[in-house]
Design an enzyme around this catalytic site. Structure first.
Site, PDB file in Angstrom:
ATOM      1  N   PHE A  58       7.339 -25.125 -86.473  1.00 14.22           N
ATOM      2  CA  PHE A  58       8.772 -25.631 -85.976  1.00 14.22           C
ATOM      3  C   PHE A  58       8.865 -26.969 -86.509  1.00 14.22           C
ATOM      4  CE2 PHE A  58      12.048 -26.861 -82.894  1.00 14.22           C
ATOM      5  CZ  PHE A  58      13.010 -26.171 -83.256  1.00 14.22           C
ATOM      6  N   ILE A  81       2.510 -18.541 -89.180  1.00 14.42           N
ATOM      7  CA  ILE A  81       3.170 -17.862 -88.235  1.00 14.42           C
ATOM      8  C   ILE A  81       2.957 -16.176 -88.029  1.00 14.42           C
ATOM      9  CG2 ILE A  81       5.394 -17.627 -86.936  1.00 14.42           C
ATOM     10  CD1 ILE A  81       6.536 -19.690 -88.834  1.00 14.42           C
ATOM     11  N   HIS A  88       9.876 -14.270 -80.332  1.00 13.82           N
ATOM     12  CA  HIS A  88       9.421 -15.771 -80.928  1.00 13.82           C
ATOM     13  C   HIS A  88       9.089 -15.723 -82.441  1.00 13.82           C
ATOM     14  CE1 HIS A  88       9.287 -18.744 -77.646  1.00 13.82           C
ATOM     15  NE2 HIS A  88       9.041 -19.569 -78.841  1.00 13.82           N
TER      16      HIS A  88
HETATM   17  C1  DLZ Z   1       5.688 -21.066 -79.886  1.00 13.06           C
HETATM   18  C2  DLZ Z   1       4.859 -20.668 -81.202  1.00 13.06           C
HETATM   19  C3  DLZ Z   1       4.602 -19.450 -81.343  1.00 13.06           C
HETATM   20  C4  DLZ Z   1       4.894 -18.311 -80.304  1.00 13.06           C
HETATM   21  N1  DLZ Z   1       3.746 -18.925 -82.508  1.00 13.06           N
HETATM   22  C5  DLZ Z   1       3.699 -19.862 -83.358  1.00 13.06           C
HETATM   23  C6  DLZ Z   1       2.858 -19.453 -84.829  1.00 13.06           C
HETATM   24  O1  DLZ Z   1       2.402 -18.220 -85.048  1.00 13.06           O
HETATM   25  N2  DLZ Z   1       2.516 -20.593 -85.592  1.00 13.06           N
HETATM   26  C7  DLZ Z   1       2.980 -21.827 -85.303  1.00 13.06           C
HETATM   27  O2  DLZ Z   1       2.838 -22.718 -86.366  1.00 13.06           O
HETATM   28  N3  DLZ Z   1       3.536 -22.063 -84.201  1.00 13.06           N
HETATM   29  C8  DLZ Z   1       3.935 -21.418 -83.443  1.00 13.06           C
HETATM   30  N4  DLZ Z   1       4.548 -21.354 -82.333  1.00 13.06           N
HETATM   31  C9  DLZ Z   1       4.740 -23.069 -81.848  1.00 13.06           C
HETATM   32  C10 DLZ Z   1       6.151 -23.629 -82.618  1.00 13.06           C
HETATM   33  O3  DLZ Z   1       6.242 -23.781 -83.784  1.00 13.06           O
HETATM   34  C11 DLZ Z   1       6.513 -24.911 -81.912  1.00 13.06           C
HETATM   35  O4  DLZ Z   1       5.453 -25.933 -82.179  1.00 13.06           O
HETATM   36  C12 DLZ Z   1       6.544 -24.916 -80.465  1.00 13.06           C
HETATM   37  O5  DLZ Z   1       7.588 -24.017 -79.843  1.00 13.06           O
HETATM   38  C13 DLZ Z   1       6.866 -26.489 -79.861  1.00 13.06           C
HETATM   39  O6  DLZ Z   1       7.978 -26.945 -80.273  1.00 13.06           O
END
Ligand code: DLZ
Length: 157
Positions: A58, A81, A88
């Site tokens: 994110f 991700i 989410h």
């Molecule tokens: C919250 C979250 C989740 C559930 N899964 C991933 C993921 O698989 N890969 C990733 O890069 N980041 C994930 N995040 C974190 C979000 O990208 C972000 O860092 C948080 O919501 C804090 O802003």
């Protein structure tokens, strides 16, 4: 997973191109493969590059925006991700993709998109440019970013 339709690899010249690689910290083994693949491709092309880590995918778009404000010619965005049991996955994937696209269009400079959206960890290991991987998505993203730098320079004169 398929490589069908992928362009033939040809060496790209990255001499004099300043690249910032921004990489998320989630799913570190896969991320390390993506980073190494991107760095290999940038080194092979002769591009200058540095690595910035962000907490999660994110945050990639904001870091990319800052890299452009700091003078980068191109960004390579790397993240992993993995689908969980919650919505989410969709939110993080969509926000990451939309954010990176917006930053590239606003800056008029390329972002190589190396964010993997996966059902499970194995899919990521298959694509991460590791010794047993079939694909090297970090290198592909770096290559795309460098090609776009050259292409845009040609179009803009
Ligand atoms: C919250 C979250 C989740 C559930 N899964 C991933 C993921 O698989 N890969 C990733 O890069 N980041 C994930 N995040 C974190 C979000 O990208 C972000 O860092 C948080 O919501 C804090 O802003």
């Amino acid at each position: 997973m398929s490589k069908a339709g992928a362009p033939q690899a040809q060496q790209v010249d990255g001499t004099g191109v300043e690249v910032v690689v921004v990489a998320a910290r989630w799913h570190e083994a896969i991320s390390q493969g993506l980073i190494a693949g991107a760095q290999r491709a940038l080194d092979a092309a002769g591009a200058s590059h540095r690595l910035v880590r962000v907490p999660g995918s994110f945050e990639l778009a904001l870091a990319a925006q800052a890299a452009f404000a700091g003078g980068a010619d191109a960004v390579v965005a790397l993240g992993v991700i993995i689908r969980g049991g919650t919505p989410h996955f969709e939110y993080v994937s969509a926000a990451t993709t939309d954010g990176l696209n917006r930053v590239a269009l606003d800056a008029g400079r390329p972002i190589g998109f190396g964010v993997l959206t996966l059902d499970d960890e194995q899919q990521g290991l298959d694509r991460a440019g590791l010794p047993r991987s079939q694909e090297d998505k970090g290198a592909e993203a770096a290559d795309a970013a460098l090609r776009m730098v050259g292409l845009l320079r040609g179009l803009r004169g």
